[in-house]
Design an enzyme around this catalytic site. Structure first.
Site, PDB file in Angstrom:
ATOM      1  N   LYS A 160      -1.358  55.940 -10.125  1.00 29.69           N
ATOM      2  CA  LYS A 160      -0.839  55.726 -10.647  1.00 29.69           C
ATOM      3  C   LYS A 160       0.106  54.801  -9.844  1.00 29.69           C
ATOM      4  O   LYS A 160       1.451  54.753  -9.121  1.00 29.69           O
ATOM      5  CB  LYS A 160       0.620  56.446 -10.955  1.00 29.69           C
ATOM      6  CG  LYS A 160       1.353  56.101 -12.379  1.00 29.69           C
ATOM      7  CD  LYS A 160       2.215  54.522 -12.030  1.00 29.69           C
ATOM      8  CE  LYS A 160       3.243  55.101 -11.270  1.00 29.69           C
ATOM      9  NZ  LYS A 160       3.404  53.279 -11.202  1.00 29.69           N
ATOM     10  N   SER A 185       9.956  53.664  -2.128  1.00 27.49           N
ATOM     11  CA  SER A 185      11.460  53.637  -1.490  1.00 27.49           C
ATOM     12  C   SER A 185      12.272  54.917  -1.256  1.00 27.49           C
ATOM     13  O   SER A 185      11.743  56.220  -1.652  1.00 27.49           O
ATOM     14  CB  SER A 185      12.543  52.561  -2.282  1.00 27.49           C
ATOM     15  OG  SER A 185      12.402  53.694  -3.534  1.00 27.49           O
ATOM     16  N   CYS A 224       6.833  47.991   5.062  1.00 30.72           N
ATOM     17  CA  CYS A 224       7.788  49.033   5.444  1.00 30.72           C
ATOM     18  C   CYS A 224       7.836  49.285   7.181  1.00 30.72           C
ATOM     19  O   CYS A 224       8.391  50.064   7.692  1.00 30.72           O
ATOM     20  CB  CYS A 224       6.746  50.520   4.930  1.00 30.72           C
ATOM     21  SG  CYS A 224       5.745  50.525   5.811  1.00 30.72           S
TER      22      CYS A 224
HETATM   23  P1  NAD Z   1       9.461  52.304  -5.168  1.00 32.46           P
HETATM   24  O1  NAD Z   1      10.070  53.011  -4.960  1.00 32.46           O
HETATM   25  O2  NAD Z   1      10.685  51.014  -6.385  1.00 32.46           O
HETATM   26  O3  NAD Z   1       8.156  52.307  -6.154  1.00 32.46           O
HETATM   27  C1  NAD Z   1       7.573  53.084  -5.567  1.00 32.46           C
HETATM   28  C2  NAD Z   1       6.163  53.301  -6.480  1.00 32.46           C
HETATM   29  O4  NAD Z   1       7.540  55.071  -7.383  1.00 32.46           O
HETATM   30  C3  NAD Z   1       5.922  53.055  -8.419  1.00 32.46           C
HETATM   31  O5  NAD Z   1       4.745  53.764  -8.168  1.00 32.46           O
HETATM   32  C4  NAD Z   1       6.903  53.157  -8.476  1.00 32.46           C
HETATM   33  O6  NAD Z   1       6.181  52.993 -10.269  1.00 32.46           O
HETATM   34  C5  NAD Z   1       7.189  54.691  -8.787  1.00 32.46           C
HETATM   35  N1  NAD Z   1       9.179  55.191  -9.057  1.00 32.46           N
HETATM   36  C6  NAD Z   1       9.580  54.018  -8.674  1.00 32.46           C
HETATM   37  N2  NAD Z   1      10.788  54.918  -9.742  1.00 32.46           N
HETATM   38  C7  NAD Z   1      10.371  55.561 -10.359  1.00 32.46           C
HETATM   39  C8  NAD Z   1      11.330  56.234 -10.545  1.00 32.46           C
HETATM   40  N3  NAD Z   1      13.113  56.218 -10.246  1.00 32.46           N
HETATM   41  N4  NAD Z   1      10.871  57.756 -10.730  1.00 32.46           N
HETATM   42  C9  NAD Z   1       9.418  58.217 -10.723  1.00 32.46           C
HETATM   43  N5  NAD Z   1       8.697  57.251  -9.955  1.00 32.46           N
HETATM   44  C10 NAD Z   1       9.374  56.185  -9.554  1.00 32.46           C
HETATM   45  O7  NAD Z   1       9.039  51.150  -4.305  1.00 32.46           O
HETATM   46  P2  NAD Z   1       8.177  49.913  -3.952  1.00 32.46           P
HETATM   47  O8  NAD Z   1       9.819  48.566  -3.935  1.00 32.46           O
HETATM   48  O9  NAD Z   1       7.362  49.304  -4.855  1.00 32.46           O
HETATM   49  O10 NAD Z   1       8.464  49.536  -2.066  1.00 32.46           O
HETATM   50  C11 NAD Z   1       9.072  49.501  -1.484  1.00 32.46           C
HETATM   51  C12 NAD Z   1      10.073  50.760  -1.114  1.00 32.46           C
HETATM   52  O11 NAD Z   1       8.495  50.991  -0.104  1.00 32.46           O
HETATM   53  C13 NAD Z   1      10.300  49.995   0.625  1.00 32.46           C
HETATM   54  O12 NAD Z   1      11.367  50.693   0.396  1.00 32.46           O
HETATM   55  C14 NAD Z   1       9.075  50.408   1.923  1.00 32.46           C
HETATM   56  O13 NAD Z   1       9.711  50.413   2.965  1.00 32.46           O
HETATM   57  C15 NAD Z   1       8.697  51.619   1.151  1.00 32.46           C
HETATM   58  N6  NAD Z   1       7.236  51.716   1.871  1.00 32.46           N
HETATM   59  C16 NAD Z   1       6.989  52.710   3.209  1.00 32.46           C
HETATM   60  C17 NAD Z   1       5.786  52.513   3.143  1.00 32.46           C
HETATM   61  C18 NAD Z   1       5.290  54.055   4.289  1.00 32.46           C
HETATM   62  O14 NAD Z   1       4.754  53.661   4.424  1.00 32.46           O
HETATM   63  N7  NAD Z   1       6.685  54.979   4.956  1.00 32.46           N
HETATM   64  C19 NAD Z   1       4.761  51.839   2.963  1.00 32.46           C
HETATM   65  C20 NAD Z   1       5.086  51.166   2.460  1.00 32.46           C
HETATM   66  C21 NAD Z   1       6.197  50.807   1.039  1.00 32.46           C
END
Ligand code: NAD
Length: 497
Positions: free
Chosen positions: A174, A227, A282
């Site tokens: 997804k 996130s 990240c």
């Molecule tokens: P996000 O959390 O908004 O979304 C990530 C995924 O979760 C998406 O597929 C989205 O559809 C889904 N999602 C969003 N809200 C949701 C909810 N309420 N319930 C269930 N699923 C939900 O993250 P983003 O903005 O796409 O990515 C950026 C974030 O990812 C930053 O905080 C970054 O630090 C983090 N990140 C971490 C790593 C790591 O390895 N630690 C790597 C890349 C990105």
């Protein structure tokens, strides 16, 4: 006509029957590139049923054949490297060079997945008791799910499904609803490489679709990257439904600069690691900790940073691209305003950035603050934009204490010429990925991606040997073969004899 993104269910690409659709926009123009569906409950059920069914035969495919699928896939990804990078640049706004890097770091994981046979070897021991041998086997789990973020739409899906599938599992991806075109193309190439129907499914959507997967009884394991609040939700919900979960979340990565460091290297690495990909990594360095006299370099850092220009992905001079969405830009603008209001000194202010020819892009210029303290929002929040904050301390011990008091633990780095300082830092710092004169220490796939503390929920990390453990179950077989010696009576103790 706007492109409608299909979903991959049971080996077929088909248009969703959903009534809810999400626009995928070009962050440099806001033009709609495609529409992605929010998968319906029936489509989610069909994908899970297909993955469950495909698992029965896929788990029986010899491991060398599964490895060969990865070799063919790796070859195809390399052939389509530039095409994938263009799709990725268009939907994320990343510069073409950076988009190529995103694809390449994913290809490296596929190369690693082709080694699955040696990675999945168990252990054996003969004569653990008299004439008794024990062997451990690693067997696949079943249906696994990957939920991925917007910021690496090639690399992060490729962290997940190739290894999971090489281990004998089937997989439902997804991807982020903000840039799902790249993951769809990755999946098309996987089918072209010869993946049997049902081994990989791609469903689109957002929160409701994720929640349906997290709670479904037929899902065995969830890999999530995104996130902090969503990571916590995924970890809590997935584990409450008795699934294996690895959730990689947000970060606040510090670079500690010693006064003996190579100044020009420090400045150039700080700028690249904080503003590359518009700070939407990240592992981006968002916090610089200047120790002692190294603080004298902050003014030069400001003048070099002020020269950076964001731009369109097709502009070879662009240092980085736009933020992913107007909402993401607004969020960073709020944090910049909060930093000024809370008393930090803004040395370079990118709030009012424009790029000729792209008036509607989500542009933000490089931004640099000094005089930031740990209580300010700029320090407490993950900014996820081209914003670098500077803190100043007197000693390495104080710098280490600062890093260790931060709730996140994804990455950190130390710049120094002192072996002693490097040894002290790498030993004492409570962060999972440490760079010594390396600003963004993302390990290659034969290691694992080992974020700590608030940056990771779970125990087994992404790729490398840890991911093979995550995507498999260990079975131990203890065996004995009888000869014709007389039976001495039942063994009434627990001891093996
Ligand atoms: P996000 O959390 O908004 O979304 C990530 C995924 O979760 C998406 O597929 C989205 O559809 C889904 N999602 C969003 N809200 C949701 C909810 N309420 N319930 C269930 N699923 C939900 O993250 P983003 O903005 O796409 O990515 C950026 C974030 O990812 C930053 O905080 C970054 O630090 C983090 N990140 C971490 C790593 C790591 O390895 N630690 C790597 C890349 C990105």
């Amino acid at each position: 006509m706007t492109k409608v993104l299909p979903q991959l269910i049971n080996g077929e690409w088909s248009e969703s029957r959903s009534r809810e659709w999400i626009d995928v926009t070009d962050p440099a123009t806001q033009h709609v590139l495609a529409r992605a569906p929010k998968a319906t409950p029936e489509e989610i059920e069909a994908a899970i049923a297909s993955a469950k069914n495909a698992f029965l035969s896929w788990r029986e495919v010899p491991i060398s054949e599964r490895a060969r699928l990865m070799l063919r896939y790796q070859h195809l990804l390399k052939e389509h490297h530039d095409e994938l990078a263009e799709i990725l640049a268009r939907e994320t706004g990343k510069t073409l060079a950076d988009a190529k890097g995103d694809v390449w770091r994913g290809i490296e994981v596929v190369e690693h997945a082709a080694n699955v046979a040696s990675l999945m070897m168990g252990e054996t021991m003969e004569n653990v008791a008299r004439e008794i041998d024990t062997a451990s086997w690693m067997q696949p789990l079943g249906v696994c799910v990957g939920i991925t973020p917007f910021n690496f739409p090639a690399m992060i899906p490729l962290w997940m499904f190739p290894l999971a599938i090489a281990c004998g599992n089937t997989f439902i991806l997804k991807p982020s609803e903000q840039d799902p075109l790249t993951p769809n193309r990755l999946a098309e190439l996987f089918i072209e490489a010869g993946a049997p129907a049902g081994v990989l499914q791609v469903l689109h959507g957002a929160r409701e679709q994720v929640d349906a997967l997290l709670t479904h009884p037929d899902i065995r394991a969830i890999s999530f990257v995104g996130s902090v609040p969503v990571g916590q939700h995924v970890y809590r919900t997935g584990t409450a439904h008795l699934k294996r979960v690895q959730a990689f979340a947000g970060a606040k990565n510090h670079m500690v600069i010693m006064p003996d460091a190579h100044k020009d290297q420090v400045l150039s690495n700080l700028i690249g690691a904080s503003c590359g990909a518009a700070g939407q990594r990240c592992m981006a360095i968002s916090t610089a900790v200047f120790v002692g006299d190294s603080r004298a370099w902050i003014d030069e850092l400001a003048s070099q940073m002020a020269e950076l220009r964001p731009g369109h992905w097709q502009d070879p001079q662009a240092a980085y691209g736009p933020l992913i969405s107007p909402q993401a830009k607004q969020r960073v603008l709020h944090l910049i305003a909060a930093g000024k209001a809370e008393g930090a000194e803004c040395l370079v202010d990118g709030s009012h950035c424009t790029v000729a020819g792209y008036p509607d892009g989500n542009w933000l210029g490089p931004t640099l603050f000094r005089g930031v303290t740990p209580t300010m929002s700029l320090y407490r929040e993950e900014i996820f934009g081209p914003v670098l904050i500077c803190l100043e301390v007197e000693t390495l011990e104080q710098a280490i204490a600062l890093v260790n008091n931060n709730p996140y633990g994804n990455g950190t780095s130390l710049f120094t010429r002192s072996g002693g300082a490097a040894r002290q830092f790498q030993h004492a710092v409570e962060v999972g990925q440490v760079g010594i004169n390396v600003p963004i220490p993302v390990p290659l796939p034969f290691f694992s991606f080992t974020g700590w503390k608030g940056s990771f929920y779970g125990d087994l990390h992404a790729y490398g040997k840890q991911a093979v453990r995550f995507y498999s179950e260990t079975k131990t077989v203890t065996s004995r073969w009888f000869d014709d010696a007389p039976v001495s009576g039942p063994n009434m103790t627990i001891q093996l004899k």
